[in-house]
Design an enzyme around this catalytic site. Structure first.
Site, short mmCIF file in Angstrom:
data_model
loop_
_atom_site.label_atom_id
_atom_site.label_comp_id
_atom_site.label_asym_id
_atom_site.label_seq_id
_atom_site.Cartn_x
_atom_site.Cartn_y
_atom_site.Cartn_z
N THR A 66 0.86 -1.18 0.00
CA THR A 66 0.00 0.00 0.00
C THR A 66 0.89 1.23 0.00
O THR A 66 2.12 1.13 -0.09
CB THR A 66 -0.96 -0.04 1.21
N LYS A 70 4.11 1.61 -3.53
CA LYS A 70 3.74 0.99 -4.81
C LYS A 70 4.70 1.34 -5.94
O LYS A 70 4.79 0.60 -6.93
CB LYS A 70 2.32 1.37 -5.20
N ASP A 106 -4.78 -3.91 -8.59
CA ASP A 106 -5.73 -2.81 -8.40
C ASP A 106 -6.61 -2.62 -9.64
O ASP A 106 -7.80 -2.32 -9.52
CB ASP A 106 -4.99 -1.51 -8.10
N GLY A 127 -8.23 12.60 -8.60
CA GLY A 127 -6.94 12.30 -7.99
C GLY A 127 -5.88 11.98 -9.02
O GLY A 127 -6.18 11.73 -10.19
N ARG A 156 1.20 19.42 -11.24
CA ARG A 156 1.80 18.41 -10.36
C ARG A 156 1.35 17.01 -10.71
O ARG A 156 1.56 16.08 -9.95
CB ARG A 156 1.43 18.74 -8.91
N TYR A 217 -13.07 4.04 1.96
CA TYR A 217 -14.18 3.34 2.63
C TYR A 217 -14.23 3.67 4.12
O TYR A 217 -14.95 3.00 4.88
CB TYR A 217 -14.05 1.82 2.43
#
Length: 273
Positions: A66, A70, A106, A127, A156, A217
Site C-alpha cells: 500500500t 507501490k 488494483d 486524484g 503536479r 471506505y
C-alpha cells in the site's frame, strides 16, 4: 521451522495498522484449508523497504503493498508484469524462487468492483496518485480511453500523465474545482482521493446519472457516496475494490481460486464491527 506447506505473506505500508488486507487474506487461507499459511501487516517506510525485502527468506510467498510503497518497490524487482509496468504501480510482489515479480491487482479490483455489462463511454477520475493510474487502465479496459481527470494542480500531475502516455490513453486534465459541476454527467466516476478529501466536492454536487466508485471506505459511507446516492446515482463502495484486488492477490500467491464469498463475509463483519 518452515515446511513445504507453510508460507508467509504480508501487507507493507506506512502507516499500515488500518489495513483490512489481513482480514481478507486470513479468511481466504482458512476457507482454502491453508492452515500453515500466515499473513501479517508490517509497517515499513520507503527508506526501510529495500532492507526488509532483501531480508526475506524462502518461506515467503508474496507481499501486498500500500502507500507509499507501490512505486518505491519497482527498482527492487527482477521482473515487472506488463500491466504494472505501464501503470507504474506495483501493489503485489510474488516470490518465484529467488525471483521477485511485481504485479498490479488494483486494475482488476476496479474492473471487478464496477461489474459493468456494457462499455463505458464517458468517465471521470478524481486524484493523481498510483490508484488513479490504475483507474485509467481499468477504464481503458472498459472502453473509455479519454476520461476527464480532476486534480488539485495540473502542473503536479506529471507522474499520472506519463503513465497515461505509456497506456496509450488520452485524458483531459482539469482542476478539482470544476468537478462538482461536471462529474454527474459521466457514465463512471472513480474517486481515488484520500478519506475526506472529496467532502467539499460532495457538498457542491449538482447531479449524478452514472456509477461512482469511491475507493475510500472510511468513513463508510463517504460523504461523496452519500451525496451521489441522494442525487440518484449508483454507488459502489471502495471495499468492493479492496475485496477483488485482494482476491486476485490470493490467486496469484497461493495458486488457488480465491474463496470470494468467505472473504466478502469476513470483510463485512470487520467493517460492521
Amino acid at each position: 521451522m518452515t515446511t513445504a506447506a507453510s508460507r508467509r505473506a504480508a501487507v507493507l505500508g506506512h502507516p499500515v495498522a488500518h489495513s483490512l488486507s489481513p482480514t481478507l487474506h486470513r479468511a481466504a487461507y482458512a476457507a482454502l484449508g491453508l492452515t500453515a499459511w500466515r499473513y501479517d501487516a508490517v509497517d515499513v517506510t520507503e527508506a526501510e523497504l529495500e532492507g526488509f525485502v532483501r531480508g526475506l527468506d524462502a518461506s515467503w510467498a508474496g507481499l501486498s503493498l500500500t502507500m507509499p510503497l507501490k512505486q518505491t518497490v519497482i527498482p527492487l524487482l527482477d521482473h515487472v508484469e506488463p500491466l504494472a509496468e505501464v501503470v507504474g504501480a506495483v501493489n503485489t510482489v510474488l516470490f518465484q524462487g529467488r525471483t521477485l515479480v511485481g504485479a498490479n491487482t488494483d486494475v482488476h479490483g476496479i474492473v471487478a468492483a464496477l461489474g459493468l455489462d456494457s462499455p463505458v463511454r464517458s468517465a471521470a477520475v478524481l486524484g493523481a496518485g498510483a490508484t488513479a493510474s490504475s483507474a485509467l487502465a481499468a477504464l481503458a479496459q472498459l472502453g473509455c480511453t479519454s476520461p476527464v481527470v480532476y486534480v488539485r494542480a495540473v502542473a503536479r500531475a506529471g507522474g499520472l500523465m506519463r503513465a497515461a502516455h505509456r497506456m496509450g490513453v488520452t485524458p483531459v486534465y482539469r482542476t478539482l474545482d470544476h468537478a462538482a459541476a461536471e462529474i454527474g454527467d459521466a457514465d463512471v466516476v472513480v474517486s481515488t482521493l484520500p478519506p475526506h478529501a472529496a467532502d467539499p466536492l460532495a457538498a457542491e454536487l449538482e447531479h449524478a446519472a452514472g456509477t461512482l466508485l469511491d475507493v475510500a471506505y472510511d468513513p463508510r459511507p463517504t460523504a461523496l457516496s452519500v451525496a451521489w446516492a441522494a442525487a440518484r446515482g449508483v454507488v459502489v463502495g471502495g471495499e468492493q475494490m479492496l475485496l477483488h484486488q485482494a482476491a486476485e492477490q490470493v490467486r496469484l500467491m497461493t495458486g488457488h481460486p480465491a474463496p470470494l464469498a468467505a472473504m466478502s463475509a469476513a470483510l463485512e463483519d470487520k467493517l460492521a464491527g
